[in-house]
Design a protein around this motif. Structure first.
Motif, mmCIF file in Angstrom:
data_model
loop_
_atom_site.group_PDB
_atom_site.id
_atom_site.type_symbol
_atom_site.label_atom_id
_atom_site.label_comp_id
_atom_site.label_asym_id
_atom_site.label_seq_id
_atom_site.Cartn_x
_atom_site.Cartn_y
_atom_site.Cartn_z
ATOM 1 N N ALA A 166 7.301 11.010 -38.070
ATOM 2 C CA ALA A 166 8.372 10.741 -37.115
ATOM 3 C C ALA A 166 7.903 9.766 -36.045
ATOM 4 O O ALA A 166 6.753 9.801 -35.613
ATOM 5 N N TYR A 167 8.816 8.889 -35.602
ATOM 6 C CA TYR A 167 8.500 7.931 -34.547
ATOM 7 C C TYR A 167 8.201 8.655 -33.232
ATOM 8 O O TYR A 167 7.267 8.321 -32.520
ATOM 9 N N TYR A 168 9.040 9.647 -32.923
ATOM 10 C CA TYR A 168 8.789 10.482 -31.750
ATOM 11 C C TYR A 168 8.033 11.721 -32.172
ATOM 12 O O TYR A 168 8.308 12.309 -33.224
ATOM 13 N N ALA A 169 7.090 12.149 -31.329
ATOM 14 C CA ALA A 169 6.326 13.361 -31.632
ATOM 15 C C ALA A 169 7.243 14.570 -31.750
ATOM 16 O O ALA A 169 6.946 15.519 -32.480
ATOM 17 N N SER A 170 8.391 14.513 -31.062
ATOM 18 C CA SER A 170 9.345 15.631 -31.093
ATOM 19 C C SER A 170 10.228 15.606 -32.327
ATOM 20 O O SER A 170 11.078 16.488 -32.503
ATOM 21 N N GLY A 171 10.045 14.592 -33.198
ATOM 22 C CA GLY A 171 10.854 14.509 -34.410
ATOM 23 C C GLY A 171 12.309 14.222 -34.072
ATOM 24 O O GLY A 171 12.616 13.300 -33.320
ATOM 25 N N LEU A 172 13.212 15.040 -34.609
ATOM 26 C CA LEU A 172 14.648 14.835 -34.392
ATOM 27 C C LEU A 172 15.134 15.532 -33.124
ATOM 28 O O LEU A 172 16.315 15.498 -32.808
ATOM 29 N N ALA A 173 14.262 16.169 -32.381
ATOM 30 C CA ALA A 173 14.668 16.824 -31.136
ATOM 31 C C ALA A 173 15.219 15.785 -30.162
ATOM 32 O O ALA A 173 14.684 14.685 -30.054
ATOM 33 N N PRO A 174 16.296 16.106 -29.450
ATOM 34 C CA PRO A 174 16.882 15.141 -28.511
ATOM 35 C C PRO A 174 15.892 14.709 -27.435
ATOM 36 O O PRO A 174 15.023 15.480 -27.020
ATOM 37 N N VAL A 175 16.041 13.466 -26.990
ATOM 38 C CA VAL A 175 15.147 12.901 -25.980
ATOM 39 C C VAL A 175 15.954 12.479 -24.756
ATOM 40 O O VAL A 175 17.172 12.273 -24.822
ATOM 41 N N GLY A 176 15.267 12.351 -23.634
ATOM 42 C CA GLY A 176 15.881 11.845 -22.424
ATOM 43 C C GLY A 176 15.597 10.358 -22.267
ATOM 44 O O GLY A 176 14.538 9.867 -22.649
ATOM 45 N N ILE A 177 16.553 9.629 -21.685
ATOM 46 C CA ILE A 177 16.463 8.179 -21.542
ATOM 47 C C ILE A 177 16.600 7.804 -20.066
ATOM 48 O O ILE A 177 17.468 8.320 -19.352
ATOM 49 N N TYR A 178 15.749 6.897 -19.631
ATOM 50 C CA TYR A 178 15.768 6.413 -18.251
ATOM 51 C C TYR A 178 16.499 5.076 -18.192
ATOM 52 O O TYR A 178 16.175 4.141 -18.931
ATOM 53 N N VAL A 179 17.494 4.950 -17.327
ATOM 54 C CA VAL A 179 18.263 3.723 -17.190
ATOM 55 C C VAL A 179 17.532 2.783 -16.235
ATOM 56 O O VAL A 179 17.319 3.115 -15.065
ATOM 57 N N GLU A 180 17.155 1.621 -16.727
ATOM 58 C CA GLU A 180 16.411 0.646 -15.932
ATOM 59 C C GLU A 180 17.373 -0.343 -15.270
ATOM 60 O O GLU A 180 18.105 -1.061 -15.959
ATOM 61 N N ASP A 181 17.414 -0.350 -13.932
ATOM 62 C CA ASP A 181 18.319 -1.275 -13.246
ATOM 63 C C ASP A 181 17.575 -2.167 -12.252
ATOM 64 O O ASP A 181 18.171 -2.723 -11.332
ATOM 65 N N HIS A 182 16.268 -2.315 -12.456
ATOM 66 C CA HIS A 182 15.481 -3.242 -11.635
ATOM 67 C C HIS A 182 14.962 -4.394 -12.497
ATOM 68 O O HIS A 182 15.262 -5.553 -12.246
ATOM 69 N N TYR A 183 14.188 -4.051 -13.519
ATOM 70 C CA TYR A 183 13.694 -5.060 -14.449
ATOM 71 C C TYR A 183 14.765 -5.391 -15.489
ATOM 72 O O TYR A 183 15.668 -4.595 -15.759
ATOM 73 N N VAL A 184 14.679 -6.594 -16.073
ATOM 74 C CA VAL A 184 15.566 -6.971 -17.176
ATOM 75 C C VAL A 184 14.707 -7.388 -18.364
ATOM 76 O O VAL A 184 13.570 -7.839 -18.204
ATOM 77 N N ARG A 185 15.259 -7.222 -19.549
ATOM 78 C CA ARG A 185 14.526 -7.526 -20.781
ATOM 79 C C ARG A 185 14.939 -8.860 -21.377
ATOM 80 O O ARG A 185 14.101 -9.630 -21.843
ATOM 81 N N ALA A 186 16.246 -9.141 -21.379
ATOM 82 C CA ALA A 186 16.721 -10.354 -22.059
ATOM 83 C C ALA A 186 18.076 -10.765 -21.505
ATOM 84 O O ALA A 186 18.797 -9.959 -20.917
ATOM 85 N N VAL A 187 18.420 -12.032 -21.713
ATOM 86 C CA VAL A 187 19.734 -12.545 -21.330
ATOM 87 C C VAL A 187 20.290 -13.364 -22.480
ATOM 88 O O VAL A 187 19.542 -13.852 -23.334
ATOM 89 N N ARG A 188 21.599 -13.505 -22.500
ATOM 90 C CA ARG A 188 22.222 -14.357 -23.505
ATOM 91 C C ARG A 188 21.713 -15.789 -23.358
ATOM 92 O O ARG A 188 21.575 -16.298 -22.253
#
Length: 354
Positions: A166-188
């Motif tokens: 599994a990609y996550y150690a927790s397997g298919l167990a639900p994960v929490g996600i952090y919303v990033e609103d300071h840094y940016v990854r990409a633009v059109r």
């Protein structure tokens, strides 16, 4: 089409004994597929021992990042046979990434033939345990030993293989996600749609912050207004709001995921309403506050379908569902992995049996 020669290994690695503890991308097979671009053409396709490369310190990829890659998997069926899932689509996307980074186009049929030949040699590395697979990583790097910004004239294409759980150690167990609103990854207009090393380097800092706060991944917002949902670091994102499956539209700054496309096709077949559109993070949080955000999940080759049970933005955390995987997410995961592992009928011609 060029002949693919084989260079024999002189020493072999020990294969994993406990397939329940494979992890992801930590151990690699004996051989790789490789070819080189020089004198204006891709040349010398070969299967060779998977040994370290020797690179000049001035090698351009190390300084200017002209690098692309893909990710796909080889699955072992219950009858012991092997199969690939949408490999042609992965190589077609890789050529689109190559075009954006001014890397020469490659013969997709040739590299598919090379991959199949590699897998036939390394078939014993494909794990047998439930949920495991052989991860496939095709990569192209610029290899010119000079300092200067510009497209290279020499490149190396290689495919390495990694038995993975599994990609996550927790397997298919639900994960929490952090919303990033300071840094940016990409633009059109950039290369957010390409699968290139720079996109992932841009996500590392925010990923560290997310993990410090106890979250598994980062949810990126658009790079202009930082208002609209784009994607998670290694996955596309889907929300089920009031019975409708909503996912950000492909706008040039997010990856056109092969798993995303597969899931959306399955959703429509199952009779779910699907919307590919701009969706603001405010809409997601407001839906959660109103009790309308029923499920959320990410889609990607590595994790397949990853249920999400919490989103955090600033100091506000919203919970999704009852904390467990939702019924629609579970159904989609079971259906897609059922096709990938050969347990369910493939009506889309997605699977290639080896």
């Amino acid at each position: 089409m060029q002949d693919i020669r084989v260079i024999p290994c002189k020493a072999f690695k020990e294969k994993p004994v406990d397939e329940t503890r494979l992890g992801f991308g930590k151990k690699f097979t004996d051989y790789r597929f490789c070819m080189d671009y020089y004198d204006g053409a891709w040349q010398d396709p070969r299967i060779e021992p998977n040994e370290p490369f020797v690179l000049d310190p001035a090698t351009s990829v190390l300084h200017y990042g002209q690098s692309i890659f893909e990710g796909m998997k080889c699955y072992r069926r219950e009858d012991g046979g092997l199969q690939l899932f949408r490999a042609k689509d992965n190589f077609a996307r890789m050529n689109r990434s190559a075009d954006r980074l001014s890397i020469p186009q490659f013969d997709e049929e040739l590299v598919l033939e090379g991959l199949i030949k590699l897998l036939n040699i390394e078939k014993d590395w494909v794990p047998h345990a439930e949920g495991t697979s052989l991860y496939i990583r095709p990569t192209i790097i610029a290899t010119d030993p000079f300092l200067g910004v510009g497209a290279g004239k020499n490149y190396k294409f290689y495919i390495i293989l990694a038995p993975s759980g599994a990609y996550y150690a927790s397997g298919l167990a639900p994960v929490g996600i952090y919303v990033e609103d300071h840094y940016v990854r990409a633009v059109r207009g950039g290369f957010g749609f390409a699968k290139t090393a720079g996109n992932y380097a841009a996500s590392i800092k925010a990923g560290e912050i997310a993990k410090q706060r106890g979250y598994a991944q980062v949810l990126w917002l658009d790079g202009v207004e930082q208002k609209y949902v784009e994607e998670v670091g290694s996955m596309n994102m889907c929300f089920i709001i009031d019975g409708v499956i909503v996912t950000p539209e492909l706008n040039g700054s997010i990856l056109a995921g092969i798993t995303r496309d597969s899931i959306l096709k399955l959703c429509k077949e199952m009779g779910y309403k699907v919307e590919e559109r701009r969706i603001s993070i405010d809409e997601v949080f407001e839906a959660a506050r109103a009790g309308k955000l029923e499920e959320a999940f990410g889609t990607g080759t590595a994790a397949v379908v990853s249920p999400v049970n919490a989103l955090c933005r600033d100091q506000e955390e919203i919970k999704i569902g009852d904390g467990n995987i939702g019924p629609i997410t579970q159904k989609l995961y079971d259906t897609l992995t059922g096709i990938q592992f050969g347990k369910l009928e493939d009506t889309h011609n997605w699977v290639m049996r080896l």
